[in-house]
Each structure stands twice: as C-alpha cells, then as structure tokens.
Design a protein around this motif. Structure first.
Motif, short mmCIF file in Angstrom:
data_model
loop_
_atom_site.label_atom_id
_atom_site.label_comp_id
_atom_site.label_asym_id
_atom_site.label_seq_id
_atom_site.Cartn_x
_atom_site.Cartn_y
_atom_site.Cartn_z
N LYS A 318 0.83 -1.21 0.00
CA LYS A 318 0.00 0.00 0.00
C LYS A 318 0.86 1.26 0.00
O LYS A 318 0.56 2.24 -0.69
CB LYS A 318 -0.93 -0.01 1.21
CG LYS A 318 -2.05 -1.04 1.10
CD LYS A 318 -2.97 -0.98 2.31
CE LYS A 318 -4.13 -1.95 2.17
NZ LYS A 318 -5.03 -1.94 3.36
N GLN A 319 1.94 1.23 0.78
CA GLN A 319 2.84 2.38 0.84
C GLN A 319 3.46 2.65 -0.53
O GLN A 319 3.57 3.81 -0.97
CB GLN A 319 3.94 2.12 1.86
CG GLN A 319 5.00 3.20 1.94
CD GLN A 319 6.07 2.87 2.96
OE1 GLN A 319 5.88 3.09 4.15
NE2 GLN A 319 7.19 2.33 2.51
N THR A 320 3.87 1.59 -1.23
CA THR A 320 4.46 1.73 -2.55
C THR A 320 3.47 2.34 -3.54
O THR A 320 3.82 3.23 -4.33
CB THR A 320 4.95 0.36 -3.06
OG1 THR A 320 5.97 -0.13 -2.17
CG2 THR A 320 5.52 0.47 -4.47
N GLN A 322 0.88 4.26 -2.80
CA GLN A 322 0.63 5.65 -2.42
C GLN A 322 1.78 6.55 -2.84
O GLN A 322 1.58 7.65 -3.37
CB GLN A 322 0.41 5.73 -0.91
CG GLN A 322 -0.88 5.08 -0.44
CD GLN A 322 -0.94 4.91 1.06
OE1 GLN A 322 0.03 5.15 1.78
NE2 GLN A 322 -2.09 4.46 1.57
N ARG A 323 3.02 6.08 -2.62
CA ARG A 323 4.17 6.88 -3.01
C ARG A 323 4.28 7.00 -4.53
O ARG A 323 4.76 8.00 -5.05
CB ARG A 323 5.44 6.27 -2.42
CG ARG A 323 5.54 6.50 -0.91
CD ARG A 323 6.74 5.81 -0.32
NE ARG A 323 6.97 6.24 1.06
CZ ARG A 323 7.88 5.69 1.86
NH1 ARG A 323 8.62 4.70 1.42
NH2 ARG A 323 8.03 6.13 3.09
N ASP A 396 9.89 9.26 2.97
CA ASP A 396 9.24 10.33 2.22
C ASP A 396 10.22 11.46 1.94
O ASP A 396 10.21 12.05 0.85
CB ASP A 396 8.03 10.86 2.99
CG ASP A 396 6.88 9.87 3.05
OD1 ASP A 396 6.84 8.96 2.20
OD2 ASP A 396 6.03 9.99 3.95
#
Length: 414
Positions: A318-320, A322-323, A396
């Motif tokens: 999910k982080q990948t 979103q980024r 980030d």
C-alpha cells in the motif's frame, strides 16, 4: 594497475559513475572520497529494500557465524526448507497460487531459460511469442525473446524461434498485437505455427518503463488460455513489490502458467532466482535442467528474513502504491515545466520513467543528477528515458530529495 587497465571494455555503469563506492546503507551509497549519493538505481531493481537492511544483515551474519551451509546445489538444507515454507505461507497460499518452485540458477536469465525450455518441453512446440521493447536477459534463449537490437547483436549468431508482436501502446497503439496474434493463430494459412508460449513483462523496465494496461494483460491471459498457449510473466525486475503487490500481475487479476523471479528475491543483492509453474507442467526429469549455484543458501536466509519483515502484511504494498501517486504528480509537474524536451511520464508503483524527445537529453540529465549526488540510469530503445528505481523502503524525505535533485538536473541539462 587500475580498473581501466585490467577490467574488460564491457563494463558500463562504472563509466557513467566514475567513483569508487565503499559503503552503502538504506537508500544511500558512499564513495571512497566520502561523498554520499542518493540511490534511485537500487541495483537495477535488485535492492528493493535498500542496501544492507539491518534485519536481513543480522540473519545472514548469524547464519554464517554458526557455519551454516553455504553451497549445496539442490540438496536439502534447513535454510532451503525455511525459505520454501515462508514463500508458500506468505505469498502462494494467501493468493491461491499452487505453483511448483524450481531453482534454475542464480540469475534472472537462468529463470527465463528454464521457463522457455519447460514451455517447449510441455507443449512439444518451438515458437515463443515476445513483444517489442522486451528485455529478458543476455543468454541466448533470453536474447532471442529480447527486443533491443544492440543487445541481440551481441549474440553473434541468429536468434530464432520467436514471433515478435507490438506491446501495449507500441506505435501510439495503432496496431493491436493481441488481435494480430489471435488472427494469425486462427488462420491456417498465416504461416504461424501455434506457439508454445507468450512471454511478457507487465511493465517493461529496460524497454523504457512501459506499463501494460491491466485490461490488455487480462485480454492476453484470456487469449493464451483459449488458444492453449502457455503464458510466462517475467517478473524479474517488477516483482518483489516494485509495482505495489509482491507479484506485478496481481493487479490485472491474472494467473500466469509460469512466472520468472530474481533480482530482489533475496532481499540483499545476493543471487537467487525462481521459476514458478503450475503443478501439471512439472514434467522435468531429475537433473534435466540444473546448475552448480542453484542452491544459494545465504540468499535463502536473507530471502526468508525479507518475507517475514516486509510481506507479513500489505503495508509495504500500500505504501508503494501511495508513493507512486506522489512520484507521478511530481514528475508530471516537472514535465509540464519542460514540454519542449520531456515527452512523457510513465510508470507504476515505484518504477518511473521520464521520456525525453532527444536521447542526448536523457543522458545529460542522468549525468547532471550524478553531479548533484543522485544515481539514476537511462533505458529505452534509444536510451531516451531517465529511469527511477528508488528502494521501496526510502523515506518520504528521501523521495522528495531525489525528485528535487532530478528537477535541478533536468533544468540544467537543456
């Protein structure tokens, strides 16, 4: 004696980055003179979790310090057992994938060679369909299904038994490779024998960061199923979470017959490759396809630690994703400021390409980025694309820093 007097002329990355690197951790590398570089290259996708991830490093050191087996060909070892158990429990079972696992050799091209060889053995057919812009490795079978003319020329002999079709979006999407394939197979007078397999990357990395649409991939899978053609997904660079999910084909809702994995599989830059396939395709005779280094136990150890550390839940995926949206926004804005030079932004997850109208501009931008402490490579048929592969574990702030440096590099390289 220096590297330039003893190392072959075939070297490439050391020409673009003419410094001696001594240390690396996380998203950064340090040269001998003490300069720190932000790494948006990540070992060409072999370091998705960055350099020397502490948990993986500790697991490896502990294993070596207790004299764990380092070399075993395909003998049974505790390290191998643990890896296979974790791979099944954390990746295959939750996704309903009933693949057999083959260790074909230590690198991605070994995995592709095994996949092609198996497809031909299973079907009794010779031809394999590959796509424009494809890159599948540098050994002969892999080169035969690779598109790049310069790389193919290095083989020194004809590379046959391949039908080449337009990839999704090739030629501005004017020709549908899938319709062409379906029509050629349908017509007995086309001169095209039924292929053994189709091999495809869901996102072409070396080809210039070309993402295939999910619908296109689903249509390809359906065509292969309907026509009795095996579907091979080369997930060597885009797997292990590079596009978000562990397998890059998950988002398209397809289940390939054969899957090739390598690069970030060990999680530590150690050589490790797998070829996955449906159980009914497991027609190998014992030892029919083998290799001295197909059982890399230190890589099993770090790969097991990586599965436990990063794939016990879906947070990294999910982080990948979103980024990836943040990177898209930043690059789109950058391209908007330089419309004369930048032709397109394309990518998915944390693999992105900035396509320039003139190849020289891409090289100048990559060189300017290096001068500012950022490592990026070029890709594409004319090296016209600046390619970004930051570690998935970049913070980030590191992503923002890298994009700022790239912005500066584009601005000064005009």
């Amino acid at each position: 004696m220096t590297v330039t007097t003893i190392e072959s002329e075939v070297r490439s990355y050391s020409r673009n980055w003419p410094v001696v690197f001594e240390q690396a951790r996380g998203s950064r590398m340090t040269s001998r003179d003490g300069r720190v570089y932000l790494d948006f290259f990540a070992g060409a996708g072999a370091l998705n979790y960055g350099h020397n991830p502490p948990v993986l490093k500790r697991a490896l050191i502990d294993y070596l310090e207790r004299d764990g087996v380092t070399h075993s060909l395909d003998m049974l070892t505790g390290a191998k057992e643990k890896f296979l158990a974790e791979f099944s429990a954390r990746l295959l079972v939750p996704r309903g994938l009933e693949y057999r696992v083959q260790f074909p050799g230590p690198t991605g091209t070994n995995s592709v060679e095994a996949a092609l060889k198996l497809a031909r053995k299973v079907t009794g057919r010779e031809t394999v369909v590959a796509f424009t812009g494809a890159f599948h490795g540098m050994s002969l079978g892999s080169l035969a299904v690779t598109g790049n003319a310069a790389k193919r020329a290095g083989a020194g002999l004809p590379l046959g038994h391949t039908w080449r079709l337009p990839y999704d979006g090739f030629g501005d999407g004017q020709v549908s490779g899938l319709k062409l394939l379906d029509s050629m197979v349908e017509d007995s007078s086309s001169g095209m024998d039924l292929p053994a397999a189709v091999i495809v990357e869901t996102v072409q990395g070396e080809g210039g960061v070309n993402p295939a649409g999910h619908t296109w991939l689903a249509d390809l899978a359906e065509l292969c199923r309907r026509r009795g053609i095996l579907l091979i997904v080369d997930d060597i660079q885009m797997g292990c979470g590079r596009t978000g999910p562990f397998f890059s084909f998950e988002a398209a809702g397809i289940t390939p017959d054969i899957v090739c994995l390598s690069k970030s599989l060990s999680g530590y830059g150690l050589p490790l490759a797998l070829t996955l396939f449906r159980p009914e395709l497991d027609v190998w005779e014992p030892g029919e396809h083998n290799g001295t280094f197909r059982g890399n136990n230190p890589a099993f150890v770090t790969a097991t630690a990586a599965l436990r550390e990063y794939w016990s839940d879906d947070l990294l995926a999910k982080q990948t994703e979103q980024r990836g949206m943040i990177v898209r926004e930043r690059l789109t804005a950058l391209a908007g400021r330089h419309p004369v030079r930048v032709a397109q932004v394309r990518g998915r997850g944390l693999v992105w390409g900035l396509a320039f109208r003139e190849p020289e501009a891409a090289r100048r931008t990559a060189d300017a980025a290096f001068a500012r402490g950022l490592l990026v490579e070029t890709s594409g048929s004319r090296d016209e694309v600046v390619k970004l592969l930051p570690p998935l574990t970049s913070t980030d702030d590191e992503l923002a820093e890298g994009l700022d440096l790239l912005d500066e590099a584009v601005a000064v390289s005009g």
